[in-house]
Design a protein around this motif. Structure first.
Motif, PDB file in Angstrom:
ATOM      1  N   MET A   1      47.404  31.077  34.741  1.00  0.00           N
ATOM      2  CA  MET A   1      46.092  31.407  35.235  1.00  0.00           C
ATOM      3  C   MET A   1      46.104  31.241  36.751  1.00  0.00           C
ATOM      4  SD  MET A   1      42.473  30.030  33.682  1.00  0.00           S
ATOM      5  CE  MET A   1      43.270  29.469  32.218  1.00  0.00           C
ATOM      6  N   ILE A   2      45.434  32.159  37.433  1.00  0.00           N
ATOM      7  CA  ILE A   2      45.394  32.111  38.884  1.00  0.00           C
ATOM      8  C   ILE A   2      43.945  32.207  39.363  1.00  0.00           C
ATOM      9  CG2 ILE A   2      45.702  34.608  39.149  1.00  0.00           C
ATOM     10  CD1 ILE A   2      47.363  34.037  41.668  1.00  0.00           C
ATOM     11  N   GLY A   3      43.649  31.448  40.391  1.00  0.00           N
ATOM     12  CA  GLY A   3      42.357  31.532  41.055  1.00  0.00           C
ATOM     13  C   GLY A   3      42.557  32.202  42.394  1.00  0.00           C
ATOM     14  N   PHE A  53      34.876  33.717  44.281  1.00  0.00           N
ATOM     15  CA  PHE A  53      35.955  33.070  43.551  1.00  0.00           C
ATOM     16  C   PHE A  53      36.210  33.841  42.271  1.00  0.00           C
ATOM     17  CE2 PHE A  53      37.756  30.055  40.501  1.00  0.00           C
ATOM     18  CZ  PHE A  53      38.892  29.710  41.206  1.00  0.00           C
ATOM     19  N   TYR A  54      37.471  34.130  42.048  1.00  0.00           N
ATOM     20  CA  TYR A  54      37.915  34.868  40.865  1.00  0.00           C
ATOM     21  C   TYR A  54      38.849  33.975  40.070  1.00  0.00           C
ATOM     22  CZ  TYR A  54      36.845  38.978  43.813  1.00  0.00           C
ATOM     23  OH  TYR A  54      36.256  39.905  44.635  1.00  0.00           O
ATOM     24  N   MET A  55      38.753  34.049  38.744  1.00  0.00           N
ATOM     25  CA  MET A  55      39.739  33.404  37.888  1.00  0.00           C
ATOM     26  C   MET A  55      40.337  34.495  37.009  1.00  0.00           C
ATOM     27  SD  MET A  55      39.497  30.388  35.030  1.00  0.00           S
ATOM     28  CE  MET A  55      39.224  29.063  36.168  1.00  0.00           C
ATOM     29  N   TRP A  56      41.649  34.651  37.132  1.00  0.00           N
ATOM     30  CA  TRP A  56      42.377  35.680  36.390  1.00  0.00           C
ATOM     31  C   TRP A  56      43.261  35.028  35.341  1.00  0.00           C
ATOM     32  CZ3 TRP A  56      41.562  40.813  37.556  1.00  0.00           C
ATOM     33  CH2 TRP A  56      40.922  41.092  38.754  1.00  0.00           C
ATOM     34  N   ASP A  57      43.375  35.668  34.187  1.00  0.00           N
ATOM     35  CA  ASP A  57      44.257  35.189  33.127  1.00  0.00           C
ATOM     36  C   ASP A  57      45.726  35.399  33.465  1.00  0.00           C
ATOM     37  OD1 ASP A  57      42.229  34.326  31.386  1.00  0.00           O
ATOM     38  OD2 ASP A  57      41.948  36.345  30.617  1.00  0.00           O
ATOM     39  N   ASP A  58      46.009  36.357  34.328  1.00  0.00           N
ATOM     40  CA  ASP A  58      47.380  36.757  34.626  1.00  0.00           C
ATOM     41  C   ASP A  58      47.584  36.805  36.141  1.00  0.00           C
ATOM     42  OD1 ASP A  58      49.114  39.473  35.254  1.00  0.00           O
ATOM     43  OD2 ASP A  58      49.921  38.360  33.549  1.00  0.00           O
ATOM     44  N   ASP A  59      48.630  36.147  36.624  1.00  0.00           N
ATOM     45  CA  ASP A  59      48.915  36.119  38.058  1.00  0.00           C
ATOM     46  C   ASP A  59      49.073  37.507  38.648  1.00  0.00           C
ATOM     47  OD1 ASP A  59      48.950  33.393  37.673  1.00  0.00           O
ATOM     48  OD2 ASP A  59      50.867  33.083  38.690  1.00  0.00           O
ATOM     49  N   GLU A  60      49.822  38.366  37.962  1.00  0.00           N
ATOM     50  CA  GLU A  60      50.090  39.701  38.490  1.00  0.00           C
ATOM     51  C   GLU A  60      48.793  40.499  38.664  1.00  0.00           C
ATOM     52  OE1 GLU A  60      52.391  43.793  37.259  1.00  0.00           O
ATOM     53  OE2 GLU A  60      53.202  41.896  36.513  1.00  0.00           O
ATOM     54  N   LYS A  61      47.916  40.454  37.676  1.00  0.00           N
ATOM     55  CA  LYS A  61      46.640  41.166  37.789  1.00  0.00           C
ATOM     56  C   LYS A  61      45.812  40.614  38.942  1.00  0.00           C
ATOM     57  CE  LYS A  61      46.179  42.795  33.088  1.00  0.00           C
ATOM     58  NZ  LYS A  61      45.473  42.736  31.820  1.00  0.00           N
ATOM     59  N   GLY A  62      45.795  39.306  39.074  1.00  0.00           N
ATOM     60  CA  GLY A  62      45.036  38.680  40.145  1.00  0.00           C
ATOM     61  C   GLY A  62      45.541  39.058  41.522  1.00  0.00           C
ATOM     62  N   ARG A  63      46.832  39.049  41.686  1.00  0.00           N
ATOM     63  CA  ARG A  63      47.398  39.382  42.994  1.00  0.00           C
ATOM     64  C   ARG A  63      47.329  40.877  43.301  1.00  0.00           C
ATOM     65  NH1 ARG A  63      50.137  35.230  45.453  1.00  0.00           N
ATOM     66  NH2 ARG A  63      50.464  33.404  44.158  1.00  0.00           N
ATOM     67  N   SER A  64      47.536  41.702  42.290  1.00  0.00           N
ATOM     68  CA  SER A  64      47.565  43.147  42.534  1.00  0.00           C
ATOM     69  C   SER A  64      46.171  43.732  42.767  1.00  0.00           C
ATOM     70  CB  SER A  64      48.254  43.880  41.379  1.00  0.00           C
ATOM     71  OG  SER A  64      47.491  43.762  40.191  1.00  0.00           O
ATOM     72  N   PHE A  65      45.125  43.003  42.398  1.00  0.00           N
ATOM     73  CA  PHE A  65      43.764  43.495  42.595  1.00  0.00           C
ATOM     74  C   PHE A  65      43.418  43.628  44.075  1.00  0.00           C
ATOM     75  CE2 PHE A  65      39.184  42.687  43.080  1.00  0.00           C
ATOM     76  CZ  PHE A  65      38.693  43.764  42.361  1.00  0.00           C
ATOM     77  N   GLU A  85      42.992  33.472  49.509  1.00  0.00           N
ATOM     78  CA  GLU A  85      43.853  32.364  49.122  1.00  0.00           C
ATOM     79  C   GLU A  85      44.102  32.430  47.619  1.00  0.00           C
ATOM     80  OE1 GLU A  85      42.709  28.492  51.186  1.00  0.00           O
ATOM     81  OE2 GLU A  85      40.872  29.699  51.334  1.00  0.00           O
ATOM     82  N   TYR A  86      45.359  32.304  47.228  1.00  0.00           N
ATOM     83  CA  TYR A  86      45.743  32.303  45.818  1.00  0.00           C
ATOM     84  C   TYR A  86      45.975  30.852  45.394  1.00  0.00           C
ATOM     85  CZ  TYR A  86      46.321  37.259  46.613  1.00  0.00           C
ATOM     86  OH  TYR A  86      46.082  38.571  46.945  1.00  0.00           O
ATOM     87  N   LEU A  87      45.390  30.482  44.256  1.00  0.00           N
ATOM     88  CA  LEU A  87      45.427  29.101  43.794  1.00  0.00           C
ATOM     89  C   LEU A  87      45.979  29.035  42.378  1.00  0.00           C
ATOM     90  CD1 LEU A  87      41.759  28.459  44.918  1.00  0.00           C
ATOM     91  CD2 LEU A  87      43.801  27.751  46.168  1.00  0.00           C
ATOM     92  N   ASP A  88      46.876  28.122  42.156  1.00  0.00           N
ATOM     93  CA  ASP A  88      47.435  27.905  40.825  1.00  0.00           C
ATOM     94  C   ASP A  88      46.470  27.007  40.051  1.00  0.00           C
ATOM     95  OD1 ASP A  88      49.042  27.622  38.599  1.00  0.00           O
ATOM     96  OD2 ASP A  88      50.488  26.290  39.586  1.00  0.00           O
TER      97      ASP A  88
END
Length: 98
Positions: A1-3, A53-65, A85-88
């Motif tokens: 999960m990525i924030g 603030f966004y919370m994504w289930d998948d790192d790739e989707k979060g970053r590629s958005f 900022e990308y947060l683990d």
């Protein structure tokens, strides 16, 4: 999960009602978006920083958005470029169902 924390900083204060209008207008495309757990539109206490603030289930989707095109679009909406900022996310409590 990525924030993902997206921060817009102005020298003057953001108008709260304008930000609320932006949040209302931009809400629709995020509802039901694949991979997006939630998104919030926020204003800091001093009014100089708008944060999303966004919370994504998948790192790739979060970053590629957050494409260059999207950054240009939101810069036009908020009037200033964002800091992204990308947060683990290592833990999460969800009380919405209680």
């Amino acid at each position: 999960m990525i924030g993902v924390l997206v921060t817009f900083t102005q020298t003057d204060k953001f108008d709260r009602s304008t930000l609320a209008k932006i949040a209302g207008e931009l809400r629709g495309p995020f509802e039901g978006m694949a991979g997006l757990r939630f998104k919030s539109f926020m204003l800091d206490e001093d009014g100089v920083q708008a944060r999303n603030f966004y919370m994504w289930d998948d790192d790739e989707k979060g970053r590629s958005f957050f494409t260059e095109e999207l950054v240009d679009k939101v810069t036009g909406i908020y009037g200033v470029p964002p800091k992204i900022e990308y947060l683990d996310i290592v833990g999460f409590v969800d009380n919405s169902g209680t």
